[in-house]
Motif scaffolding. Structure first.
Motif, mmCIF file in Angstrom:
data_model
loop_
_atom_site.group_PDB
_atom_site.id
_atom_site.type_symbol
_atom_site.label_atom_id
_atom_site.label_comp_id
_atom_site.label_asym_id
_atom_site.label_seq_id
_atom_site.Cartn_x
_atom_site.Cartn_y
_atom_site.Cartn_z
ATOM 1 N N SER A 170 6.385 23.797 35.883
ATOM 2 C CA SER A 170 5.014 23.455 35.519
ATOM 3 C C SER A 170 4.944 22.050 34.927
ATOM 4 O O SER A 170 5.937 21.514 34.423
ATOM 5 N N VAL A 171 3.779 21.465 35.040
ATOM 6 C CA VAL A 171 3.568 20.101 34.563
ATOM 7 C C VAL A 171 2.434 20.100 33.529
ATOM 8 O O VAL A 171 1.412 20.762 33.742
ATOM 9 N N SER A 172 2.630 19.362 32.420
ATOM 10 C CA SER A 172 1.583 19.236 31.403
ATOM 11 C C SER A 172 1.415 17.772 31.015
ATOM 12 O O SER A 172 2.298 16.938 31.270
ATOM 13 N N ILE A 173 0.307 17.493 30.438
ATOM 14 C CA ILE A 173 -0.009 16.121 30.004
ATOM 15 C C ILE A 173 0.076 16.049 28.483
ATOM 16 O O ILE A 173 -0.556 16.845 27.782
ATOM 17 N N SER A 174 0.860 15.097 27.982
ATOM 18 C CA SER A 174 0.973 14.874 26.537
ATOM 19 C C SER A 174 0.159 13.640 26.168
ATOM 20 O O SER A 174 0.266 12.593 26.824
ATOM 21 N N LYS A 175 -0.651 13.761 25.142
ATOM 22 C CA LYS A 175 -1.474 12.643 24.692
ATOM 23 C C LYS A 175 -1.008 12.173 23.312
ATOM 24 O O LYS A 175 -0.800 12.992 22.415
ATOM 25 N N THR A 176 -0.844 10.855 23.162
ATOM 26 C CA THR A 176 -0.408 10.270 21.889
ATOM 27 C C THR A 176 -1.398 9.186 21.467
ATOM 28 O O THR A 176 -1.740 8.306 22.268
ATOM 29 N N THR A 177 -1.854 9.274 20.243
ATOM 30 C CA THR A 177 -2.757 8.250 19.709
ATOM 31 C C THR A 177 -1.951 7.045 19.244
ATOM 32 O O THR A 177 -1.018 7.185 18.451
ATOM 33 N N ILE A 200 0.852 -1.191 0.000
ATOM 34 C CA ILE A 200 0.000 0.000 0.000
ATOM 35 C C ILE A 200 0.883 1.234 0.000
ATOM 36 O O ILE A 200 1.677 1.442 0.922
ATOM 37 N N ASN A 201 0.762 2.065 -1.020
ATOM 38 C CA ASN A 201 1.603 3.253 -1.154
ATOM 39 C C ASN A 201 1.014 4.397 -0.344
ATOM 40 O O ASN A 201 0.196 5.173 -0.829
ATOM 41 N N ILE A 202 1.419 4.487 0.921
ATOM 42 C CA ILE A 202 0.916 5.546 1.791
ATOM 43 C C ILE A 202 1.960 5.847 2.860
ATOM 44 O O ILE A 202 2.679 4.949 3.311
ATOM 45 N N GLY A 203 2.089 7.133 3.196
ATOM 46 C CA GLY A 203 3.004 7.552 4.241
ATOM 47 C C GLY A 203 2.237 7.983 5.482
ATOM 48 O O GLY A 203 1.004 7.991 5.506
ATOM 49 N N ALA A 204 2.975 8.384 6.521
ATOM 50 C CA ALA A 204 2.345 8.740 7.800
ATOM 51 C C ALA A 204 1.400 9.930 7.648
ATOM 52 O O ALA A 204 0.268 9.900 8.145
ATOM 53 N N ASN A 205 1.852 10.987 6.957
ATOM 54 C CA ASN A 205 1.007 12.188 6.825
ATOM 55 C C ASN A 205 -0.291 11.887 6.070
ATOM 56 O O ASN A 205 -1.370 12.341 6.458
ATOM 57 N N ARG A 206 -0.165 11.126 4.981
ATOM 58 C CA ARG A 206 -1.366 10.775 4.207
ATOM 59 C C ARG A 206 -2.285 9.870 5.003
ATOM 60 O O ARG A 206 -3.514 9.940 4.868
ATOM 61 N N LEU A 207 -1.717 8.997 5.838
ATOM 62 C CA LEU A 207 -2.543 8.101 6.658
ATOM 63 C C LEU A 207 -3.304 8.900 7.708
ATOM 64 O O LEU A 207 -4.500 8.651 7.954
ATOM 65 N N PHE A 208 -2.627 9.864 8.338
ATOM 66 C CA PHE A 208 -3.320 10.743 9.289
ATOM 67 C C PHE A 208 -4.470 11.467 8.599
ATOM 68 O O PHE A 208 -5.588 11.545 9.137
ATOM 69 N N LEU A 251 -10.180 9.882 13.249
ATOM 70 C CA LEU A 251 -9.489 10.842 14.103
ATOM 71 C C LEU A 251 -10.214 12.177 14.056
ATOM 72 O O LEU A 251 -10.848 12.527 13.047
ATOM 73 N N ILE A 252 -10.118 12.935 15.133
ATOM 74 C CA ILE A 252 -10.768 14.245 15.206
ATOM 75 C C ILE A 252 -10.022 15.227 14.314
ATOM 76 O O ILE A 252 -8.791 15.350 14.386
ATOM 77 N N SER A 253 -10.743 15.896 13.447
ATOM 78 C CA SER A 253 -10.125 16.787 12.458
ATOM 79 C C SER A 253 -10.155 18.258 12.864
ATOM 80 O O SER A 253 -9.402 19.056 12.293
ATOM 81 N N ARG A 254 -11.011 18.614 13.837
ATOM 82 C CA ARG A 254 -11.080 20.031 14.207
ATOM 83 C C ARG A 254 -9.835 20.429 14.992
ATOM 84 O O ARG A 254 -9.301 19.656 15.790
ATOM 85 N N LYS A 255 -9.352 21.622 14.723
ATOM 86 C CA LYS A 255 -8.164 22.123 15.391
ATOM 87 C C LYS A 255 -8.454 22.365 16.863
ATOM 88 O O LYS A 255 -9.520 22.835 17.243
ATOM 89 N N GLY A 256 -7.499 22.027 17.703
ATOM 90 C CA GLY A 256 -7.668 22.213 19.123
ATOM 91 C C GLY A 256 -6.887 21.171 19.891
ATOM 92 O O GLY A 256 -6.050 20.445 19.333
ATOM 93 N N THR A 257 -7.151 21.070 21.176
ATOM 94 C CA THR A 257 -6.394 20.127 22.017
ATOM 95 C C THR A 257 -6.682 18.678 21.664
ATOM 96 O O THR A 257 -5.866 17.793 21.952
ATOM 97 N N ASP A 258 -7.836 18.409 21.028
ATOM 98 C CA ASP A 258 -8.201 17.042 20.662
ATOM 99 C C ASP A 258 -7.824 16.686 19.222
ATOM 100 O O ASP A 258 -8.202 15.617 18.734
ATOM 101 N N TYR A 259 -7.098 17.563 18.526
ATOM 102 C CA TYR A 259 -6.726 17.326 17.123
ATOM 103 C C TYR A 259 -5.929 16.017 17.004
ATOM 104 O O TYR A 259 -5.003 15.757 17.774
ATOM 105 N N MET A 278 -6.821 13.152 17.852
ATOM 106 C CA MET A 278 -7.219 12.161 18.857
ATOM 107 C C MET A 278 -8.315 11.269 18.255
ATOM 108 O O MET A 278 -9.036 11.683 17.336
ATOM 109 N N PRO A 279 -8.473 10.045 18.734
ATOM 110 C CA PRO A 279 -9.504 9.146 18.193
ATOM 111 C C PRO A 279 -10.900 9.706 18.432
ATOM 112 O O PRO A 279 -11.174 10.312 19.478
ATOM 113 N N THR A 280 -11.776 9.485 17.453
ATOM 114 C CA THR A 280 -13.173 9.838 17.647
ATOM 115 C C THR A 280 -13.820 8.810 18.563
ATOM 116 O O THR A 280 -13.261 7.740 18.829
#
Length: 242
Positions: free
Chosen positions: A214-221, A163-171, A180-188, A190-192
């Motif tokens: 300061s402490v922050s939370i990083s989320k990775t799909t 399958i001819n596809i890269g990471a950006n095209r798969l996203f 995946l959520i397409s709207r810009k924001g903190t949930d961009y 992220m899984p629907t």
């Protein structure tokens, strides 16, 4: 041209049954004796091959199947056997075989056979290729299903399956298809909720402590084993129908 004897093609060679030729030449001796006397100057597996032939015989009012010894002989050998018979039938059959060879070696017929062989080979390769795809898919999916992976790693697995596809095209595809959520924001990216309900993704949370304290939370799909199988199968099916 009326058919005198049934001709078959084996390994791109025309052959006939020795028993049928024996019968057509109206040989008076037993078949086994005729073979013993006439086959000694020919080479087995070159001029002839041994085969078994089933025939029905009456036995006490019933029908019994018997296995008879037979030989598949080349047209060239058949012509020589016809000459060795020294009979009118031998001349008749020899002329028939000469005409068969003439047609067989006609350039148009040679091209036609070559094209048919190519078509059959292409069909065989297509079947083998289709048969191999599920095996490769199964092996990759099983290997991947033990752990969650990044979407970029899933793109690599897809490329490994043709399958001819890269990471950006798969996203982008996953966003367009509602995985995946397409709207810009903190949930961009992220899984629907739909994807989570299907068990296709997990969200990995990491705590990051910054230099200012300061402490922050990083989320990775990440894609689950079930998700890997789901997307690979989906892309493989899409590739087959493309």
């Amino acid at each position: 041209m009326n058919e005198l004897i049934k001709v078959e093609v084996k390994a791109d060679t025309q052959v006939v049954s020795a028993r049928e030729l024996y019968k057509g030449l109206e040989i008076k001796r037993r078949f086994s004796a005729w073979v013993s006397d006439n086959f000694k100057d020919f080479i087995e597996d070159v001029d002839f091959t041994s085969v078994r032939k089933s025939t029905e015989v009456k036995n006490n009012g019933g029908i019994q199947i018997r296995e008879l010894q037979d030989y598949a002989i080349t047209i060239s050998m058949a012509k020589e056997l016809c000459m060795m018979s020294h009979s009118e039938q031998g001349k008749r059959y020899r002329k028939y075989f000469i005409e068969l060879e003439r047609k067989w070696n006609d350039p148009q017929e040679v091209v036609k056979r070559g094209y048919a062989i190519l078509q059959n080979e292409n069909a065989r390769l297509k079947i083998e290729n289709q048969a191999m795809k599920p095996k490769a898919l199964f092996a990759d999916s099983v290997a991947a299903s033990h752990t969650t992976i990044l979407i970029g790693e899933l793109a690599k697995i897809l490329r490994g399956n043709g399958i001819n596809i890269g990471a950006n095209r798969l996203f982008q595809w996953m966003r367009d298809q509602g995985y995946l959520i397409s709207r810009k924001g903190t949930d961009y990216n992220m899984p629907t909720q739909r994807s989570m309900n299907l068990g296709l993704f997990k969200i990995k949370e990491s705590t990051i402590t910054h230099s200012n304290g300061s402490v922050s939370i990083s989320k990775t799909t990440k894609v689950t084993g079930k998700g890997q199988q789901y997307f690979i199968n989906k892309f493989m099916k899409m590739n087959e129908t493309a």
